[in-house]
Motif scaffolding. Structure first.
Motif, PDB file in Angstrom:
ATOM      1  N   SER A   1     -89.915 -10.787 -30.149  1.00  0.00           N
ATOM      2  CA  SER A   1     -91.375 -10.836 -30.034  1.00  0.00           C
ATOM      3  C   SER A   1     -91.849 -12.222 -29.611  1.00  0.00           C
ATOM      4  O   SER A   1     -92.762 -12.342 -28.793  1.00  0.00           O
ATOM      5  CB  SER A   1     -92.029 -10.475 -31.364  1.00  0.00           C
ATOM      6  OG  SER A   1     -91.676  -9.170 -31.738  1.00  0.00           O
ATOM      7  N   THR A   2     -91.252 -13.233 -30.201  1.00  0.00           N
ATOM      8  CA  THR A   2     -91.555 -14.630 -29.840  1.00  0.00           C
ATOM      9  C   THR A   2     -90.223 -15.367 -29.682  1.00  0.00           C
ATOM     10  O   THR A   2     -89.764 -16.032 -30.606  1.00  0.00           O
ATOM     11  CB  THR A   2     -92.446 -15.322 -30.898  1.00  0.00           C
ATOM     12  OG1 THR A   2     -91.856 -15.150 -32.177  1.00  0.00           O
ATOM     13  CG2 THR A   2     -93.858 -14.802 -30.886  1.00  0.00           C
ATOM     14  N   PRO A   3     -89.586 -15.197 -28.512  1.00  0.00           N
ATOM     15  CA  PRO A   3     -88.254 -15.756 -28.282  1.00  0.00           C
ATOM     16  C   PRO A   3     -88.120 -17.245 -28.576  1.00  0.00           C
ATOM     17  O   PRO A   3     -87.088 -17.689 -29.079  1.00  0.00           O
ATOM     18  CB  PRO A   3     -88.004 -15.464 -26.802  1.00  0.00           C
ATOM     19  CG  PRO A   3     -88.845 -14.276 -26.507  1.00  0.00           C
ATOM     20  CD  PRO A   3     -90.072 -14.454 -27.354  1.00  0.00           C
ATOM     21  N   GLU A   4     -89.159 -18.024 -28.288  1.00  0.00           N
ATOM     22  CA  GLU A   4     -89.103 -19.465 -28.517  1.00  0.00           C
ATOM     23  C   GLU A   4     -89.012 -19.813 -29.994  1.00  0.00           C
ATOM     24  O   GLU A   4     -88.674 -20.937 -30.348  1.00  0.00           O
ATOM     25  CB  GLU A   4     -90.328 -20.165 -27.908  1.00  0.00           C
ATOM     26  CG  GLU A   4     -90.381 -20.116 -26.396  1.00  0.00           C
ATOM     27  CD  GLU A   4     -91.008 -18.831 -25.843  1.00  0.00           C
ATOM     28  OE1 GLU A   4     -91.396 -17.940 -26.637  1.00  0.00           O
ATOM     29  OE2 GLU A   4     -91.095 -18.714 -24.621  1.00  0.00           O
ATOM     30  N   LYS A   5     -89.303 -18.840 -30.870  1.00  0.00           N
ATOM     31  CA  LYS A   5     -89.213 -19.062 -32.313  1.00  0.00           C
ATOM     32  C   LYS A   5     -87.942 -18.474 -32.917  1.00  0.00           C
ATOM     33  O   LYS A   5     -87.770 -18.477 -34.138  1.00  0.00           O
ATOM     34  CB  LYS A   5     -90.442 -18.489 -33.010  1.00  0.00           C
ATOM     35  CG  LYS A   5     -91.706 -19.260 -32.660  1.00  0.00           C
ATOM     36  CD  LYS A   5     -92.899 -18.749 -33.414  1.00  0.00           C
ATOM     37  CE  LYS A   5     -94.125 -19.569 -33.022  1.00  0.00           C
ATOM     38  NZ  LYS A   5     -95.327 -19.109 -33.703  1.00  0.00           N
ATOM     39  N   SER A   6     -87.045 -17.985 -32.085  1.00  0.00           N
ATOM     40  CA  SER A   6     -85.772 -17.459 -32.572  1.00  0.00           C
ATOM     41  C   SER A   6     -84.956 -18.597 -33.185  1.00  0.00           C
ATOM     42  O   SER A   6     -84.847 -19.680 -32.601  1.00  0.00           O
ATOM     43  CB  SER A   6     -84.968 -16.844 -31.420  1.00  0.00           C
ATOM     44  OG  SER A   6     -85.612 -15.712 -30.909  1.00  0.00           O
ATOM     45  N   ASP A   7     -84.402 -18.355 -34.360  1.00  0.00           N
ATOM     46  CA  ASP A   7     -83.618 -19.393 -35.030  1.00  0.00           C
ATOM     47  C   ASP A   7     -82.481 -19.916 -34.159  1.00  0.00           C
ATOM     48  O   ASP A   7     -82.250 -21.122 -34.102  1.00  0.00           O
ATOM     49  CB  ASP A   7     -83.056 -18.881 -36.359  1.00  0.00           C
ATOM     50  CG  ASP A   7     -84.076 -18.942 -37.478  1.00  0.00           C
ATOM     51  OD1 ASP A   7     -85.151 -19.559 -37.288  1.00  0.00           O
ATOM     52  OD2 ASP A   7     -83.800 -18.385 -38.552  1.00  0.00           O
ATOM     53  N   VAL A   8     -81.783 -19.024 -33.466  1.00  0.00           N
ATOM     54  CA  VAL A   8     -80.672 -19.479 -32.641  1.00  0.00           C
ATOM     55  C   VAL A   8     -81.166 -20.415 -31.542  1.00  0.00           C
ATOM     56  O   VAL A   8     -80.528 -21.416 -31.224  1.00  0.00           O
ATOM     57  CB  VAL A   8     -79.852 -18.296 -32.062  1.00  0.00           C
ATOM     58  CG1 VAL A   8     -80.632 -17.521 -31.018  1.00  0.00           C
ATOM     59  CG2 VAL A   8     -78.535 -18.779 -31.494  1.00  0.00           C
ATOM     60  N   TYR A   9     -82.308 -20.124 -30.993  1.00  0.00           N
ATOM     61  CA  TYR A   9     -82.883 -20.979 -29.946  1.00  0.00           C
ATOM     62  C   TYR A   9     -83.329 -22.325 -30.531  1.00  0.00           C
ATOM     63  O   TYR A   9     -83.121 -23.378 -29.932  1.00  0.00           O
ATOM     64  CB  TYR A   9     -84.044 -20.264 -29.254  1.00  0.00           C
ATOM     65  CG  TYR A   9     -84.620 -21.056 -28.120  1.00  0.00           C
ATOM     66  CD1 TYR A   9     -83.890 -21.265 -26.956  1.00  0.00           C
ATOM     67  CD2 TYR A   9     -85.879 -21.614 -28.211  1.00  0.00           C
ATOM     68  CE1 TYR A   9     -84.408 -22.011 -25.915  1.00  0.00           C
ATOM     69  CE2 TYR A   9     -86.409 -22.355 -27.169  1.00  0.00           C
ATOM     70  CZ  TYR A   9     -85.662 -22.553 -26.025  1.00  0.00           C
ATOM     71  OH  TYR A   9     -86.166 -23.305 -24.998  1.00  0.00           O
ATOM     72  N   LEU A  10     -83.936 -22.291 -31.702  1.00  0.00           N
ATOM     73  CA  LEU A  10     -84.368 -23.529 -32.355  1.00  0.00           C
ATOM     74  C   LEU A  10     -83.174 -24.422 -32.696  1.00  0.00           C
ATOM     75  O   LEU A  10     -83.242 -25.639 -32.594  1.00  0.00           O
ATOM     76  CB  LEU A  10     -85.188 -23.217 -33.608  1.00  0.00           C
ATOM     77  CG  LEU A  10     -86.517 -22.503 -33.360  1.00  0.00           C
ATOM     78  CD1 LEU A  10     -87.170 -22.105 -34.687  1.00  0.00           C
ATOM     79  CD2 LEU A  10     -87.455 -23.359 -32.534  1.00  0.00           C
ATOM     80  N   TRP A  11     -82.052 -23.800 -33.075  1.00  0.00           N
ATOM     81  CA  TRP A  11     -80.842 -24.576 -33.374  1.00  0.00           C
ATOM     82  C   TRP A  11     -80.289 -25.222 -32.109  1.00  0.00           C
ATOM     83  O   TRP A  11     -79.969 -26.407 -32.109  1.00  0.00           O
ATOM     84  CB  TRP A  11     -79.759 -23.692 -34.003  1.00  0.00           C
ATOM     85  CG  TRP A  11     -79.935 -23.495 -35.469  1.00  0.00           C
ATOM     86  CD1 TRP A  11     -80.419 -22.365 -36.086  1.00  0.00           C
ATOM     87  CD2 TRP A  11     -79.667 -24.427 -36.506  1.00  0.00           C
ATOM     88  NE1 TRP A  11     -80.453 -22.556 -37.439  1.00  0.00           N
ATOM     89  CE2 TRP A  11     -79.992 -23.815 -37.730  1.00  0.00           C
ATOM     90  CE3 TRP A  11     -79.175 -25.723 -36.524  1.00  0.00           C
ATOM     91  CZ2 TRP A  11     -79.839 -24.444 -38.960  1.00  0.00           C
ATOM     92  CZ3 TRP A  11     -79.028 -26.354 -37.746  1.00  0.00           C
ATOM     93  CH2 TRP A  11     -79.354 -25.717 -38.937  1.00  0.00           C
TER      94      TRP A  11
END
Length: 132
Positions: free
Chosen positions: A87-97
């Motif tokens: 829904s909000t890919p930029e807030k995905s934990d894997v992306y944030l890591w």
């Protein structure tokens, strides 16, 4: 000042120095530095090879070390929990890591961060995080 206080002060200073240097963030790779990918991204052809060579290695995310990103379990682990948010890919934990927004960027060290990893991962999540 007594010898006991000097020794304790030295030990505390040495521990603080070690802690500061051992926990220093080596790199932060923001998505702004990666070109957007608009072509289809395949989990098996684009994402898993990066995970296998850069993440699912001894001492990192393989075997008993969570999350296990080896080829046999990576897709299920990434999509089965809270690591992916379509829904909000930029807030995905894997992306944030991987971008260093959650803590130290992954894979650890700038030399280990493959070119375009951030953009590929974000594009894959935006495209629905499919097992393709």
């Amino acid at each position: 000042m007594s010898k006991k206080i000097k020794i304790i002060g030295f030990i505390v200073a040495a521990q603080l120095t070690f802690t500061i240097y051992s926990c220093t963030k080596t790199t932060t790779v923001l998505e702004d530095n990666s070109p957007a990918i608009t072509t289809p991204v395949s989990f098996s052809k684009d994402i898993q090879p990066i995970l296998t060579s850069s993440c699912a290695i001894s001492g990192c995310h393989s075997g008993p070390v969570a999350p296990n990103l080896s080829a046999a379990t990576a897709y299920t682990v990434l999509t089965g929990g809270s690591l992916i948010n379509t829904s909000t890919p930029e807030k995905s934990d894997v992306y944030l890591w991987i971008t260093g927004k959650k803590a130290v960027s992954m894979p650890l060290g700038s030399a280990n961060n493959p070119s375009n990893l951030n953009a590929k991962m974000l594009a894959w999540i935006k495209q629905g995080a499919k097992n393709n």
